[in-house]
Design a protein around this motif. Structure first.
Motif, PDB file in Angstrom:
ATOM      1  N   THR A   5       0.855  -1.189   0.000  1.00  0.00           N
ATOM      2  CA  THR A   5       0.000   0.000   0.000  1.00  0.00           C
ATOM      3  C   THR A   5       0.886   1.232   0.000  1.00  0.00           C
ATOM      4  N   ILE A   6       0.402   2.280  -0.636  1.00  0.00           N
ATOM      5  CA  ILE A   6       1.114   3.558  -0.694  1.00  0.00           C
ATOM      6  C   ILE A   6       0.200   4.632  -0.141  1.00  0.00           C
ATOM      7  N   GLU A   7       0.686   5.371   0.838  1.00  0.00           N
ATOM      8  CA  GLU A   7      -0.068   6.465   1.444  1.00  0.00           C
ATOM      9  C   GLU A   7       0.645   7.775   1.143  1.00  0.00           C
ATOM     10  N   VAL A   8      -0.142   8.795   0.816  1.00  0.00           N
ATOM     11  CA  VAL A   8       0.410  10.122   0.534  1.00  0.00           C
ATOM     12  C   VAL A   8      -0.333  11.134   1.386  1.00  0.00           C
ATOM     13  N   ASP A   9       0.383  11.885   2.203  1.00  0.00           N
ATOM     14  CA  ASP A   9      -0.191  12.940   3.034  1.00  0.00           C
ATOM     15  C   ASP A   9       0.263  14.294   2.501  1.00  0.00           C
ATOM     16  N   TYR A  10      -0.676  15.254   2.495  1.00  0.00           N
ATOM     17  CA  TYR A  10      -0.377  16.598   2.020  1.00  0.00           C
ATOM     18  C   TYR A  10      -0.570  17.594   3.151  1.00  0.00           C
ATOM     19  N   VAL A  11       0.339  18.540   3.253  1.00  0.00           N
ATOM     20  CA  VAL A  11       0.230  19.618   4.226  1.00  0.00           C
ATOM     21  C   VAL A  11       0.534  20.924   3.507  1.00  0.00           C
ATOM     22  N   GLY A  12      -0.346  21.896   3.658  1.00  0.00           N
ATOM     23  CA  GLY A  12      -0.127  23.178   2.998  1.00  0.00           C
ATOM     24  C   GLY A  12      -1.054  24.232   3.552  1.00  0.00           C
ATOM     25  N   ASN A  13      -0.809  25.474   3.201  1.00  0.00           N
ATOM     26  CA  ASN A  13      -1.677  26.573   3.619  1.00  0.00           C
ATOM     27  C   ASN A  13      -1.604  27.668   2.575  1.00  0.00           C
ATOM     28  N   THR A  14      -2.672  28.423   2.500  1.00  0.00           N
ATOM     29  CA  THR A  14      -2.743  29.519   1.554  1.00  0.00           C
ATOM     30  C   THR A  14      -3.777  30.523   2.041  1.00  0.00           C
ATOM     31  N   PRO A  34      -2.557  33.468  -4.160  1.00  0.00           N
ATOM     32  CA  PRO A  34      -1.137  33.404  -4.516  1.00  0.00           C
ATOM     33  C   PRO A  34      -0.650  31.966  -4.637  1.00  0.00           C
ATOM     34  N   GLN A  35       0.623  31.847  -4.903  1.00  0.00           N
ATOM     35  CA  GLN A  35       1.230  30.527  -5.083  1.00  0.00           C
ATOM     36  C   GLN A  35       0.984  29.636  -3.873  1.00  0.00           C
ATOM     37  N   LEU A  36       0.602  28.386  -4.151  1.00  0.00           N
ATOM     38  CA  LEU A  36       0.318  27.413  -3.104  1.00  0.00           C
ATOM     39  C   LEU A  36       1.493  26.445  -2.986  1.00  0.00           C
ATOM     40  N   SER A  37       2.041  26.323  -1.786  1.00  0.00           N
ATOM     41  CA  SER A  37       3.153  25.414  -1.531  1.00  0.00           C
ATOM     42  C   SER A  37       2.668  24.266  -0.654  1.00  0.00           C
ATOM     43  N   LEU A  38       2.967  23.039  -1.080  1.00  0.00           N
ATOM     44  CA  LEU A  38       2.541  21.837  -0.370  1.00  0.00           C
ATOM     45  C   LEU A  38       3.752  20.980  -0.021  1.00  0.00           C
ATOM     46  N   GLN A  39       3.676  20.324   1.119  1.00  0.00           N
ATOM     47  CA  GLN A  39       4.632  19.299   1.499  1.00  0.00           C
ATOM     48  C   GLN A  39       3.916  17.950   1.451  1.00  0.00           C
ATOM     49  N   ALA A  40       4.366  17.077   0.582  1.00  0.00           N
ATOM     50  CA  ALA A  40       3.742  15.764   0.416  1.00  0.00           C
ATOM     51  C   ALA A  40       4.694  14.688   0.932  1.00  0.00           C
ATOM     52  N   HIS A  41       4.171  13.777   1.738  1.00  0.00           N
ATOM     53  CA  HIS A  41       4.954  12.673   2.297  1.00  0.00           C
ATOM     54  C   HIS A  41       4.375  11.369   1.773  1.00  0.00           C
ATOM     55  N   ARG A  55       9.289   9.149   1.173  1.00  0.00           N
ATOM     56  CA  ARG A  55       9.821  10.170   0.272  1.00  0.00           C
ATOM     57  C   ARG A  55       9.041  11.451   0.502  1.00  0.00           C
ATOM     58  N   THR A  56       9.720  12.560   0.441  1.00  0.00           N
ATOM     59  CA  THR A  56       9.109  13.870   0.682  1.00  0.00           C
ATOM     60  C   THR A  56       9.229  14.714  -0.578  1.00  0.00           C
ATOM     61  N   TYR A  57       8.122  15.343  -0.961  1.00  0.00           N
ATOM     62  CA  TYR A  57       8.087  16.197  -2.140  1.00  0.00           C
ATOM     63  C   TYR A  57       7.667  17.606  -1.721  1.00  0.00           C
ATOM     64  N   ALA A  58       8.304  18.592  -2.309  1.00  0.00           N
ATOM     65  CA  ALA A  58       7.887  19.987  -2.151  1.00  0.00           C
ATOM     66  C   ALA A  58       7.188  20.403  -3.440  1.00  0.00           C
ATOM     67  N   ILE A  59       5.879  20.590  -3.373  1.00  0.00           N
ATOM     68  CA  ILE A  59       5.067  20.889  -4.551  1.00  0.00           C
ATOM     69  C   ILE A  59       4.666  22.354  -4.523  1.00  0.00           C
ATOM     70  N   SER A  60       4.802  23.013  -5.658  1.00  0.00           N
ATOM     71  CA  SER A  60       4.440  24.427  -5.768  1.00  0.00           C
ATOM     72  C   SER A  60       3.481  24.611  -6.930  1.00  0.00           C
ATOM     73  N   LEU A  61       2.291  25.169  -6.646  1.00  0.00           N
ATOM     74  CA  LEU A  61       1.291  25.463  -7.667  1.00  0.00           C
ATOM     75  C   LEU A  61       1.198  26.973  -7.850  1.00  0.00           C
ATOM     76  N   PRO A  62       1.304  27.474  -9.094  1.00  0.00           N
ATOM     77  CA  PRO A  62       1.241  28.922  -9.326  1.00  0.00           C
ATOM     78  C   PRO A  62      -0.086  29.533  -8.888  1.00  0.00           C
ATOM     79  N   GLN A  63      -0.144  30.853  -8.942  1.00  0.00           N
ATOM     80  CA  GLN A  63      -1.300  31.606  -8.476  1.00  0.00           C
ATOM     81  C   GLN A  63      -2.518  31.318  -9.345  1.00  0.00           C
ATOM     82  N   SER A  64      -3.695  31.646  -8.812  1.00  0.00           N
ATOM     83  CA  SER A  64      -4.940  31.514  -9.555  1.00  0.00           C
ATOM     84  C   SER A  64      -5.794  32.752  -9.317  1.00  0.00           C
ATOM     85  N   PHE A  65      -6.724  32.981 -10.213  1.00  0.00           N
ATOM     86  CA  PHE A  65      -7.623  34.124 -10.045  1.00  0.00           C
ATOM     87  C   PHE A  65      -8.983  33.782 -10.643  1.00  0.00           C
TER      88      PHE A  65
END
Length: 202
Positions: A5-14, A34-41, A55-65
């Motif tokens: 099994t593979i589990e992925v947890d996301y933590v972020g704030n905006t 603004p840009q959304l930054s997530l930490q995925a484990h 494994r840890t990933y730093a995910i960045s999503l650009p701004q939206s409007f």
């Protein structure tokens, strides 16, 4: 037998910045996120063997409007249009570029009051997806989604209203074709404040 099994947890704030203007006839609204930054484990658990890999990933999503406008030609009729843009082509994960597409969504809807307490709503939306359908035979093809939306509200005395809404979504690509449906029930609570004054001596 063992099962992996593979589990992925996301933590972020905006946060979102927005504003609106409303008059008897027109309504305008907009917001910016603004840009959304997530930490995925990512955790891989191998059952039957005591082994966890992380494994840890730093995910960045650009701004939206988003923009929206509405008009109420009468007390019973309202028409709204909206547009949202997610320029996610520049999304990154751990410093590398993610193969995402720019996404946009447009919508139009109308609301009609059968009487002062019973509205009916209907709308249409069109949007693109942030990834493509990939097939070994046909290659890559963009995914589009068309939606039909409908709903109404049932008043609940001294409480608020029960909102009933649904949507039918048609997702198309090549060779992908998919139909999805969703039904939603929302209890809207209206709180009434009453000012009370006490007079002493009489």
């Amino acid at each position: 037998t063992s099962t992996d099994t593979i589990e992925v947890d996301y933590v972020g704030n905006t946060y979102k910045l927005g504003g609106s203007y409303q008059s008897r006839l027109f309504t305008l609204a907009a917001y910016y996120e603004p840009q959304l930054s997530l930490q995925a484990h990512r955790y891989k658990r191998v059952h039957g063997v005591i082994q966890d890999t992380t494994r840890t990933y730093a995910i960045s999503l650009p701004q939206s409007f988003s923009f929206a406008a509405g008009v109420n030609p009468s007390d019973r009729i309202g028409v709204d249009v909206g547009f949202t843009s997610y320029p996610w082509h520049g999304a990154t994960a751990s410093g590398g570029t993610i193969d995402f597409n720019n996404v946009w969504r447009g919508s139009i809807g109308a609301e009609y009051f059968l009487d002062s307490l019973h509205p009916v709503r209907a709308g249409y939306s069109h949007q693109t997806w942030y990834y493509d359908a990939v097939s070994p035979l046909y290659g890559r093809a963009p995914i589009t989604e068309n939606g039909i939306h409908f709903g109404t509200s049932v008043p609940i005395p001294k409480v608020g209203s029960l909102d009933l809404s649904g949507e039918i979504l048609y997702r198309t690509s090549f060779p992908l074709n998919e139909v999805a449906g969703r039904l939603m029930l929302t209890l809207s609570y209206s709180e009434a404040w009453t000012r009370r004054a006490r007079h002493w001596g009489y």
